[in-house]
Scaffold this motif. Structure first.
Motif, PDB file in Angstrom:
ATOM      1  N   HIS A  68       0.864  -1.312  -0.025  1.00 21.35           N
ATOM      2  CA  HIS A  68      -0.111   0.168  -0.114  1.00 21.35           C
ATOM      3  C   HIS A  68       0.803   1.374  -0.049  1.00 21.35           C
ATOM      4  N   GLY A  69       0.587   2.337  -0.818  1.00 20.16           N
ATOM      5  CA  GLY A  69       1.069   3.624  -0.438  1.00 20.16           C
ATOM      6  C   GLY A  69       2.243   3.697  -1.372  1.00 20.16           C
ATOM      7  N   ARG A  70       2.807   4.993  -1.560  1.00 21.30           N
ATOM      8  CA  ARG A  70       4.018   5.152  -2.648  1.00 21.30           C
ATOM      9  C   ARG A  70       4.962   6.037  -2.087  1.00 21.30           C
ATOM     10  N   GLY A  71       5.063   5.766  -0.880  1.00 24.22           N
ATOM     11  CA  GLY A  71       6.231   6.905   0.091  1.00 24.22           C
ATOM     12  C   GLY A  71       7.453   6.282  -0.245  1.00 24.22           C
ATOM     13  N   GLU A  72       8.397   7.421  -0.135  1.00 26.09           N
ATOM     14  CA  GLU A  72       9.891   7.153  -0.261  1.00 26.09           C
ATOM     15  C   GLU A  72      10.476   6.093   0.600  1.00 26.09           C
ATOM     16  N   ASN A  73       9.916   6.143   1.887  1.00 26.90           N
ATOM     17  CA  ASN A  73      10.535   5.275   3.105  1.00 26.90           C
ATOM     18  C   ASN A  73       9.472   3.920   2.961  1.00 26.90           C
ATOM     19  N   ARG A  74      10.353   2.928   3.371  1.00 25.49           N
ATOM     20  CA  ARG A  74       9.305   1.664   3.252  1.00 25.49           C
ATOM     21  C   ARG A  74       9.316   1.031   4.547  1.00 25.49           C
ATOM     22  N   LEU A  75       8.214   0.597   5.005  1.00 29.22           N
ATOM     23  CA  LEU A  75       8.020   0.059   6.207  1.00 29.22           C
ATOM     24  C   LEU A  75       7.592  -1.586   5.806  1.00 29.22           C
ATOM     25  N   PHE A 123       4.318   6.797   4.076  1.00 27.04           N
ATOM     26  CA  PHE A 123       5.050   5.431   3.795  1.00 27.04           C
ATOM     27  C   PHE A 123       4.497   4.693   2.636  1.00 27.04           C
ATOM     28  N   THR A 124       5.485   3.620   2.067  1.00 25.21           N
ATOM     29  CA  THR A 124       5.126   2.710   1.293  1.00 25.21           C
ATOM     30  C   THR A 124       5.129   1.412   2.532  1.00 25.21           C
ATOM     31  N   VAL A 125       4.113   0.806   2.452  1.00 27.85           N
ATOM     32  CA  VAL A 125       3.680  -0.147   3.690  1.00 27.85           C
ATOM     33  C   VAL A 125       3.614  -1.535   2.773  1.00 27.85           C
ATOM     34  N   VAL A 126       4.641  -2.270   3.031  1.00 29.36           N
ATOM     35  CA  VAL A 126       4.789  -4.040   2.528  1.00 29.36           C
ATOM     36  C   VAL A 126       4.269  -4.948   3.910  1.00 29.36           C
ATOM     37  N   ARG A 127       3.116  -5.276   3.598  1.00 32.07           N
ATOM     38  CA  ARG A 127       2.480  -6.226   4.529  1.00 32.07           C
ATOM     39  C   ARG A 127       2.960  -7.801   4.019  1.00 32.07           C
ATOM     40  N   VAL A 128       3.588  -8.444   4.954  1.00 33.29           N
ATOM     41  CA  VAL A 128       4.230  -9.578   4.713  1.00 33.29           C
ATOM     42  C   VAL A 128       3.738 -10.825   5.735  1.00 33.29           C
ATOM     43  N   PRO A 129       3.546 -11.985   5.130  1.00 36.12           N
ATOM     44  CA  PRO A 129       2.781 -12.938   6.026  1.00 36.12           C
ATOM     45  C   PRO A 129       3.538 -13.301   7.298  1.00 36.12           C
ATOM     46  N   CYS A 130       2.855 -13.376   8.456  1.00 30.98           N
ATOM     47  CA  CYS A 130       3.457 -13.311   9.599  1.00 30.98           C
ATOM     48  C   CYS A 130       4.496 -14.521   9.959  1.00 30.98           C
ATOM     49  N   LYS A 131       4.537 -15.544   9.032  1.00 33.71           N
ATOM     50  CA  LYS A 131       5.589 -16.686   9.226  1.00 33.71           C
ATOM     51  C   LYS A 131       6.623 -16.505   8.298  1.00 33.71           C
ATOM     52  N   SER A 132       6.708 -15.211   7.840  1.00 32.72           N
ATOM     53  CA  SER A 132       7.889 -15.095   6.589  1.00 32.72           C
ATOM     54  C   SER A 132       9.200 -15.398   7.255  1.00 32.72           C
ATOM     55  N   PRO A 133      10.156 -15.871   6.386  1.00 27.75           N
ATOM     56  CA  PRO A 133      11.398 -16.098   7.078  1.00 27.75           C
ATOM     57  C   PRO A 133      12.145 -14.465   7.150  1.00 27.75           C
ATOM     58  N   VAL A 134      13.212 -14.479   8.031  1.00 27.02           N
ATOM     59  CA  VAL A 134      13.497 -13.200   8.345  1.00 27.02           C
ATOM     60  C   VAL A 134      14.327 -12.565   7.396  1.00 27.02           C
ATOM     61  N   HIS A 185      -6.711  -2.546   9.509  1.00 30.21           N
ATOM     62  CA  HIS A 185      -6.640  -1.681   8.564  1.00 30.21           C
ATOM     63  C   HIS A 185      -6.446  -0.084   8.904  1.00 30.21           C
ATOM     64  N   GLY A 186      -6.914   0.296  10.208  1.00 32.02           N
ATOM     65  CA  GLY A 186      -6.544   1.350  10.748  1.00 32.02           C
ATOM     66  C   GLY A 186      -4.987   1.721  11.002  1.00 32.02           C
ATOM     67  N   ILE A 187      -4.501   0.671  11.422  1.00 27.89           N
ATOM     68  CA  ILE A 187      -2.874   0.691  11.504  1.00 27.89           C
ATOM     69  C   ILE A 187      -2.093   0.906  10.080  1.00 27.89           C
ATOM     70  N   LEU A 188      -2.622   0.430   9.145  1.00 22.20           N
ATOM     71  CA  LEU A 188      -2.078   0.575   7.601  1.00 22.20           C
ATOM     72  C   LEU A 188      -2.449   2.153   7.169  1.00 22.20           C
ATOM     73  N   ARG A 189      -3.809   2.489   7.696  1.00 23.10           N
ATOM     74  CA  ARG A 189      -4.024   4.220   7.421  1.00 23.10           C
ATOM     75  C   ARG A 189      -2.934   4.931   8.024  1.00 23.10           C
ATOM     76  N   GLU A 190      -2.917   4.728   9.289  1.00 24.45           N
ATOM     77  CA  GLU A 190      -2.100   5.635  10.001  1.00 24.45           C
ATOM     78  C   GLU A 190      -0.522   5.521   9.313  1.00 24.45           C
ATOM     79  N   LEU A 191      -0.069   4.433   8.721  1.00 29.74           N
ATOM     80  CA  LEU A 191       1.318   4.467   7.938  1.00 29.74           C
ATOM     81  C   LEU A 191       1.289   5.038   6.696  1.00 29.74           C
ATOM     82  N   VAL A 192       0.288   4.799   6.076  1.00 31.67           N
ATOM     83  CA  VAL A 192       0.106   5.340   4.550  1.00 31.67           C
ATOM     84  C   VAL A 192      -0.068   6.839   4.514  1.00 31.67           C
ATOM     85  N   GLY A 193      -0.853   7.210   5.492  1.00 31.05           N
ATOM     86  CA  GLY A 193      -1.245   8.615   5.722  1.00 31.05           C
ATOM     87  C   GLY A 193      -0.138   9.516   6.077  1.00 31.05           C
ATOM     88  N   ARG A 194       0.902   8.802   6.782  1.00 31.28           N
ATOM     89  CA  ARG A 194       2.161   9.451   7.055  1.00 31.28           C
ATOM     90  C   ARG A 194       3.278   9.340   6.045  1.00 31.28           C
TER      91      ARG A 194
END
Ligand SMILES: NC(=O)CC[C@H](N)C(=O)O
Length: 345
Positions: free
Chosen positions: A155-162, A182-193, A171-180
């Motif tokens: 989500h989002g197209r910001g210069e800094n990536r989270l 950021f580009t927000v990349v959601r990853v599956p919670c069991k993704s390898p580090v 989605h309220g959390i995503l909104r707060e981040l995109v609204g500031r």
């Protein structure tokens, strides 16, 4: 016995209660409620119906996820909706979503029982003859697989990536981040580090989510590796609990938890009080706090630790929901603080 509404069927879940007086759309779509049957203490639920979901940049603006997440709903009275943007009634929505509900229950008596005996497993059924066995316990099931995405979502197209380690993020959390910005990349919670680090995020959020954090040692390990990289980390609710476990602390089951939109938290350093949204059944007290972390917030009613700050690393966490949704926006400055740390890093 009461009057069934919503979908027909039989569902099992942990019976918990919320004292929120409004916000049932946001509450019922919060993925942290997976596996739970939710009792509303407010006597009238459904007054303003259910709106058409609104989205911006893939982020929902008026719901916390695409579906009703609870197993079942218990209310004293389901009301006929009246509001300009109501698309359907609570009954119609729950029917479409396959979630059974019951009205005509003395919810105050039921909540007194839950307060005295603690949260307990229960069955909600539209068929009195259907008596499934209660052969599982909420505390023993990992529900994150049911609500975490299967692949990356951006989500989002910001210069800094989270990166958001998504255990069922609201989605309220995503909104707060995109609204500031950021580009927000959601990853599956069991993704390898290494897959998370390969995204080259400037900060990482460990999200809210359902179930017992003690069942997620892999996630705690991921947290520890990311902390060692010295990346800024914000942990919210389940993410706060995973942080505590990762850093050597302890998280325990609470008797009946905190679920409301008006819980006070006091900032330990300043004594400032904020009124916040909570939805948690696990928690920690002062004795459980990991070494190298200090208490950031405490609930003044029962002393539950509601936030942690690392003494050296840029890690901070909240047990409550700074995005509110539903609830007051007293604590949205936490996202500003995180954004500042990420951008200065
Ligand atoms: N909202 C959440 O993230 C809840 C965290 C955890 N499942 C608990 O109930 O305590």
């Amino acid at each position: 016995m009461g009057c069934g509404f919503g979908a027909e069927g039989t569902r099992i879940g942990e019976v918990v209660f919320t004292t929120a007086m409004s916000g049932y759309v946001e509450t019922l779509t919060d993925p942290s409620y997976k596996g739970q049957i939710l009792v509303f203490s407010h006597p009238l639920i459904g007054n303003y119906g259910v709106p058409e979901p609104l989205r911006e940049d893939g982020v929902l603006l008026n719901m916390e996820s695409d579906h009703v997440q609870v197993e079942g709903v218990v209310v004293a009275e389901e009301t006929i909706p009246s509001k300009w943007n109501s698309k359907e009634s609570l009954h119609e929505w729950l029917s479409d979503e396959g979630v059974p509900a019951i009205s005509g229950i003395d919810t105050r008596m039921l909540i007194k029982k839950l307060r005295e005996n603690g949260s307990m497993m229960g069955i909600i059924s539209s068929n009195g003859d259907d008596k499934p066995s209660l052969d599982w316990r909420y505390d023993e099931v990992d529900f994150t697989d049911a609500v975490s995405p299967h692949s990356i979502i951006v989500h989002g197209r910001g210069e800094n990536r989270l990166a958001v380690v998504d255990c069922g993020v609201k989605h309220g959390i995503l909104r707060e981040l995109v609204g500031r910005g950021f580009t927000v990349v959601r990853v599956p919670c069991k993704s390898p580090v290494d897959e998370i680090l390969a995204l080259e995020p400037q900060g990482v959020i460990f999200s809210n989510g359902p179930g017992n954090p003690n069942l997620l040692p892999g996630l705690a390990k991921t947290f520890r590796y990311i902390a060692e990289e010295k990346l800024p980390i914000l942990g919210i609710c389940l993410g706060h609990q995973v942080a505590a476990l990762a850093m050597g602390g302890r998280v325990r089951k609470m008797k009946f938890g905190h679920r409301a939109v008006n819980k006070p938290v006091v900032e330990a350093r300043t004594g400032s009080c904020f009124v916040t949204t909570h939805n948690h059944g696990y928690g920690m007290y002062d004795d459980d706090v990991p070494p190298n972390m200090k208490v950031w917030f405490r609930n003044p009613d029962d002393g539950v630790v509601e936030g942690l700050i690392h003494e050296e690393l840029p890690i901070f966490t909240t047990q409550f929901h700074p995005e509110a949704r539903a609830g007051p926006r007293d604590a949205s400055w936490i996202f500003d603080k995180f954004a500042k740390v990420v951008r200065s890093g």
